[in-house]
Write a protein that holds these residues in place. Structure first.
Motif, PDB file in Angstrom:
ATOM      1  N   ARG A 114      -0.582   3.905  -2.378  1.00  0.00           N
ATOM      2  CA  ARG A 114      -2.632   3.759  -1.763  1.00  0.00           C
ATOM      3  C   ARG A 114      -2.687   5.015  -2.510  1.00  0.00           C
ATOM      4  O   ARG A 114      -2.093   5.956  -2.825  1.00  0.00           O
ATOM      5  CB  ARG A 114      -2.907   3.468  -0.766  1.00  0.00           C
TER       6      ARG A 114
ATOM      7  N   SER B 232      -7.590   8.469   6.079  1.00  0.00           N
ATOM      8  CA  SER B 232      -7.860   6.804   6.176  1.00  0.00           C
ATOM      9  C   SER B 232      -7.254   6.398   7.705  1.00  0.00           C
ATOM     10  O   SER B 232      -6.737   7.362   8.424  1.00  0.00           O
ATOM     11  CB  SER B 232      -6.546   6.551   5.385  1.00  0.00           C
TER      12      SER B 232
ATOM     13  N   GLN C 259     -13.924  10.799   2.723  1.00  0.00           N
ATOM     14  CA  GLN C 259     -12.756   9.766   2.869  1.00  0.00           C
ATOM     15  C   GLN C 259     -11.482  10.862   4.247  1.00  0.00           C
ATOM     16  O   GLN C 259     -11.422  11.486   4.139  1.00  0.00           O
ATOM     17  CB  GLN C 259     -12.013   9.726   1.645  1.00  0.00           C
TER      18      GLN C 259
ATOM     19  N   ASP D 228      -7.252  -1.742  -5.817  1.00  0.00           N
ATOM     20  CA  ASP D 228      -7.356  -3.158  -5.079  1.00  0.00           C
ATOM     21  C   ASP D 228      -7.624  -4.182  -6.038  1.00  0.00           C
ATOM     22  O   ASP D 228      -6.732  -5.978  -5.654  1.00  0.00           O
ATOM     23  CB  ASP D 228      -8.716  -3.434  -4.518  1.00  0.00           C
TER      24      ASP D 228
ATOM     25  N   LEU E 285      -9.971   3.667  -5.692  1.00  0.00           N
ATOM     26  CA  LEU E 285      -9.699   2.172  -4.336  1.00  0.00           C
ATOM     27  C   LEU E 285     -10.193   1.291  -5.183  1.00  0.00           C
ATOM     28  O   LEU E 285      -9.319   0.231  -5.143  1.00  0.00           O
ATOM     29  CB  LEU E 285     -10.440   3.004  -3.558  1.00  0.00           C
TER      30      LEU E 285
ATOM     31  N   THR F  14       0.841  -1.055  -0.117  1.00  0.00           N
ATOM     32  CA  THR F  14       0.177   0.612   0.158  1.00  0.00           C
ATOM     33  C   THR F  14       0.913   1.288  -0.041  1.00  0.00           C
ATOM     34  O   THR F  14       0.309   2.604   0.559  1.00  0.00           O
ATOM     35  CB  THR F  14      -1.176  -0.225   1.479  1.00  0.00           C
TER      36      THR F  14
ATOM     37  N   LEU G  35      -8.463   0.700   3.422  1.00  0.00           N
ATOM     38  CA  LEU G  35      -7.921  -0.743   2.370  1.00  0.00           C
ATOM     39  C   LEU G  35      -8.688  -1.905   3.515  1.00  0.00           C
ATOM     40  O   LEU G  35      -7.754  -3.031   3.026  1.00  0.00           O
ATOM     41  CB  LEU G  35      -6.558  -0.899   2.693  1.00  0.00           C
TER      42      LEU G  35
ATOM     43  N   GLU H 249     -14.099   1.993   1.835  1.00  0.00           N
ATOM     44  CA  GLU H 249     -12.697   1.118   0.927  1.00  0.00           C
ATOM     45  C   GLU H 249     -10.817   2.467   1.494  1.00  0.00           C
ATOM     46  O   GLU H 249      -9.784   1.919   0.911  1.00  0.00           O
ATOM     47  CB  GLU H 249     -12.372   0.442   0.005  1.00  0.00           C
ATOM     48  N   ASP H 250     -11.149   3.420   1.487  1.00  0.00           N
ATOM     49  CA  ASP H 250     -10.181   4.079   1.536  1.00  0.00           C
ATOM     50  C   ASP H 250      -9.103   3.603   3.282  1.00  0.00           C
ATOM     51  O   ASP H 250      -8.232   3.995   3.037  1.00  0.00           O
ATOM     52  CB  ASP H 250     -10.654   5.769   2.224  1.00  0.00           C
TER      53      ASP H 250
END
Length: 355
Positions: free
Chosen positions: A122, A133, A131, A193, A189, A119, A166, A163-164
């Protein structure tokens, strides 16, 4: 001198959010520990507008001042009041090794190292989709907690709209789930993935673009054993994320995981969320782990309402935005909710400020 109740009322008038005596006590206790506003927000466990309103009310009453370096200091009048009321300095006995989670990320060090390596490039959190993280340590601790509760191995797992962080990728990296489906509105994202899944040959995981304001197709309903989410904290957004997650659960005993903060929501809002969970959707709340999720301060902080309403302009220096980790379990007769959602006040209201 005003009483704490009167100070709470004044802070409420300034901020426009619900504040009561205990909140003022919490801010005063935090100020005995730190003069950094963002650390005070963290220690007091309050929405930013509430903490700001309290600081401004105390300032107007001559109980504190803000120095040239934007540190918040109690005046002698403030110190005298704190002493008279018996308010003491904030204390925190949380385990430093596991950052208070009870689940040390290094318990699966190989998974942690692989996640960090994969990542490094990322996608960055962006404001468009609210978002923010969490730290890599948080993401891995989430997965280990899910595993420790029997909700990972040989389970069909859905990660929706979160999914920010992950988390879906980390779940897939364990190679323990039966299947993993990640859905998010952010194509960056999803592409990230899917690229990793393909490169590593993880053929039981996939990612798809989806806007959770739209109902799920029928083939998504009743398909999963576990869902994971991180909803924006307005009631419409909560319904869209958590209601849809519950709708995808296969049967009673299905499980959901998600985060809720006391930075964008008050305990009054938590009560509303919890009533919705238990009365409307028919689930039991089995776990609430306070401050489990630690968020990296997002690049767009200066553009947020939080920065605008804060009594200081200094940006956060440490991690201050944290959320509780909820686990819920659906009971017999649970409700699947799959209605369209308007985007009105979807991300922001009077308590929220970090969008």
């Amino acid at each position: 001198m005003k009483t704490l109740v009167e100070l709470a009322q004044k802070a409420r008038e300034i901020s426009g959010v619900r504040i009561y005596k205990k909140n003022v006590e919490a801010v005063l206790s935090a100020l005995l520990k730190s003069g950094d506003f963002w650390e005070v927000v963290d220690m007091a466990d309050l929405p930013v507008p509430a903490a700001s309103g309290i600081v401004r009310a105390l300032q107007e009453e001559g109980l504190l001042f803000i120095d040239d370096e934007e540190n918040i200091r109690l005046t002698q009048k403030g110190l005298d009041m704190v002493r008279e009321l018996g308010i003491e300095t904030f204390v925190d006995y949380s385990c430093r090794a596991c950052e208070g989670r009870g689940i040390p990320f290094y318990a699966h060090i190989d998974l942690y190292r692989e996640f960090l390596q994969l990542t490094k490039d990322r996608p960055k959190a962006i404001r468009d989709y609210d978002q923010g993280s969490v730290t890599p340590e948080t993401t891995i601790a989430r997965v280990l907690f899910i595993d420790s509760r029997g909700d990972l191995r040989n389970k069909d797992i859905l990660v929706l709209g979160a999914e920010d962080d992950l988390t879906g990728l980390a779940v897939a990296l364990t190679r323990k789930a039966k299947s993993v489906l990640v859905i998010d509105i952010d194509k960056r994202l999803i592409d990230f993935d899917n690229r990793v899944f393909k490169e590593l040959g993880i053929d039981n995981a996939e990612a798809k673009v989806w806007d959770l304001r739209n109902p799920f197709p029928k083939d998504m309903l009743g398909r999963f054993d576990v869902f994971v989410s991180d909803p924006p904290e307005t009631l419409p957004a909560f319904r869209a994320f958590i209601g849809r997650g519950i709708a995808t659960l296969r049967e009673e005993g299905g499980v959901g995981y998600f985060g809720l903060t006391l930075r964008d929501s008050s305990v009054f809002r938590w009560r509303d969320f919890q009533i919705s969970l238990t009365s409307e959707f028919g689930v039991a709340i089995t776990d609430i782990l306070q401050d489990f999720n630690h968020y990296i301060t997002w690049d767009y902080h200066t553009e947020t309402k939080a920065a605008e309403v804060a009594p200081v302009k200094r940006e956060p220096k440490t991690i201050w935005y944290k959320s509780a980790w909820y686990r819920v379990e659906v009971l017999p007769g649970f409700k699947r909710w799959n209605e369209p959602i308007s985007d009105d006040v979807f991300y922001l209201d009077e308590e929220g400020s970090t969008t």
